[in-house]
Write a protein that holds these residues in place. Sequence first.
Motif, PDB file in Angstrom:
ATOM      1  N   GLY A 189       0.820  -1.208   0.000  1.00  0.00           N
ATOM      2  CA  GLY A 189       0.000   0.000   0.000  1.00  0.00           C
ATOM      3  C   GLY A 189       0.847   1.249   0.000  1.00  0.00           C
ATOM      4  N   MET A 226      -0.666  -0.462   8.275  1.00  0.00           N
ATOM      5  CA  MET A 226      -1.867  -0.520   7.451  1.00  0.00           C
ATOM      6  C   MET A 226      -2.589   0.817   7.403  1.00  0.00           C
ATOM      7  SD  MET A 226      -3.491  -4.265   8.089  1.00  0.00           S
ATOM      8  CE  MET A 226      -4.781  -3.853   6.930  1.00  0.00           C
ATOM      9  N   HIS A 227      -2.640   1.511   8.525  1.00  0.00           N
ATOM     10  CA  HIS A 227      -3.273   2.833   8.561  1.00  0.00           C
ATOM     11  C   HIS A 227      -2.576   3.768   7.571  1.00  0.00           C
ATOM     12  CE1 HIS A 227      -5.487   5.702  11.543  1.00  0.00           C
ATOM     13  NE2 HIS A 227      -5.628   6.114  10.307  1.00  0.00           N
ATOM     14  N   VAL A 230      -3.305   2.597   3.798  1.00  0.00           N
ATOM     15  CA  VAL A 230      -4.637   2.978   3.310  1.00  0.00           C
ATOM     16  C   VAL A 230      -4.720   4.483   3.077  1.00  0.00           C
ATOM     17  CG1 VAL A 230      -7.090   3.060   3.884  1.00  0.00           C
ATOM     18  CG2 VAL A 230      -5.751   1.019   4.436  1.00  0.00           C
ATOM     19  N   GLU A 233      -2.572   5.697   0.019  1.00  0.00           N
ATOM     20  CA  GLU A 233      -3.206   5.411  -1.271  1.00  0.00           C
ATOM     21  C   GLU A 233      -4.304   6.421  -1.577  1.00  0.00           C
ATOM     22  OE1 GLU A 233      -4.720   1.465  -1.214  1.00  0.00           O
ATOM     23  OE2 GLU A 233      -2.782   0.534  -1.687  1.00  0.00           O
ATOM     24  N   ARG A 234      -5.140   6.690  -0.600  1.00  0.00           N
ATOM     25  CA  ARG A 234      -6.268   7.595  -0.818  1.00  0.00           C
ATOM     26  C   ARG A 234      -5.813   9.025  -1.046  1.00  0.00           C
ATOM     27  NH1 ARG A 234     -10.685   5.470   3.719  1.00  0.00           N
ATOM     28  NH2 ARG A 234     -11.107   3.455   2.707  1.00  0.00           N
ATOM     29  N   VAL A 256      -9.908   7.316   7.765  1.00  0.00           N
ATOM     30  CA  VAL A 256      -9.834   5.852   7.764  1.00  0.00           C
ATOM     31  C   VAL A 256     -10.682   5.301   8.913  1.00  0.00           C
ATOM     32  CG1 VAL A 256      -8.321   3.856   8.147  1.00  0.00           C
ATOM     33  CG2 VAL A 256      -7.585   5.712   6.646  1.00  0.00           C
ATOM     34  N   ASP A 260     -11.984  -0.200   6.987  1.00  0.00           N
ATOM     35  CA  ASP A 260     -11.011  -0.022   5.908  1.00  0.00           C
ATOM     36  C   ASP A 260      -9.714  -0.785   6.171  1.00  0.00           C
ATOM     37  OD1 ASP A 260     -12.762   1.848   4.693  1.00  0.00           O
ATOM     38  OD2 ASP A 260     -11.957   3.445   5.977  1.00  0.00           O
ATOM     39  N   MET A 261      -9.574  -1.330   7.371  1.00  0.00           N
ATOM     40  CA  MET A 261      -8.305  -1.929   7.795  1.00  0.00           C
ATOM     41  C   MET A 261      -8.337  -3.442   7.636  1.00  0.00           C
ATOM     42  SD  MET A 261      -6.263   0.581   9.281  1.00  0.00           S
ATOM     43  CE  MET A 261      -5.536   0.156  10.873  1.00  0.00           C
ATOM     44  N   ARG A 265      -4.484  -6.532   2.124  1.00  0.00           N
ATOM     45  CA  ARG A 265      -3.218  -5.987   1.644  1.00  0.00           C
ATOM     46  C   ARG A 265      -2.017  -6.606   2.364  1.00  0.00           C
ATOM     47  NH1 ARG A 265      -3.335  -0.924   0.929  1.00  0.00           N
ATOM     48  NH2 ARG A 265      -5.584  -0.708   1.070  1.00  0.00           N
TER      49      ARG A 265
END
Length: 269
Positions: A189, A226-227, A230, A233-234, A256, A260-261, A265
Amino acid sequence: MTALDETLATTPAEALSRLRAATPLVQCITNFVAMNYAANVMLAAGASPAMVHAAEEAGEFAAISGALTVNIGTLSPDWVAGMTAAVDGANAAGVPWVLDPVACFATRYRGAVSRDLAARKPAIIRGNASEILFLGGGSGSGKGADAGDPVAAASGAARALAGQVGCVAAVTGPEDFLTDGTRALWIMGGAPVMPLVTATGCALTALMGGYAAVAQPFEAALSALMHFAVAGERAATRAAGPGSFVPAFLDALSAVQPGDMGLDRVRMA
């Protein structure tokens, strides 16, 4: 439930819910370049940062914090005294702490300070590939604070470091590698623009501290990675370049949600 789910005490979705509910106080000893950005990242994600580094109070403050993060980016003897006081205070109080050994390979001084701090048992060590290679006993080709090695080249050193220190080791880059010496994951990500914004890695270390206040070290590091993945990417889809990426990233971190987590990924190594 997947095989990965079964290895986790807390999922990233659960960890984010805990973070937002608790708003943990995190003592962040970080460098001059990173202070403002790291604090804003923490606030946007859901934690409460405190930039406290003076030796006269660092240990006392660490004992009342949910977690401590130590970033050696702008070293000086006074700052090192504050770092060691904070680490000793955290350890005495059972407070988890995170080490970011910025450019530890660059000079003898940085190397010595990083090794001394690593010997004080951080819960998590986060670095780029060249930094983890150095602390894991190898050698890399980093320059200044920048990695000169691919993340995959440091996976073995990360496993070794995790075993030696008894910590979680996170190697960050285009894909992130995470291990506690037994378990190992790859996290995908983020966005190519992220390394063009100074203190992005430093802010990630601070966020790992936020998650370490509400989850076990492996799950905390995974959740922070991961936070960032995500949100990065956004934000990249709305930014024209590094300058506009920063506000977009802060907005995305705040937006987030636990749903979304997901673990789609993440792959086991």
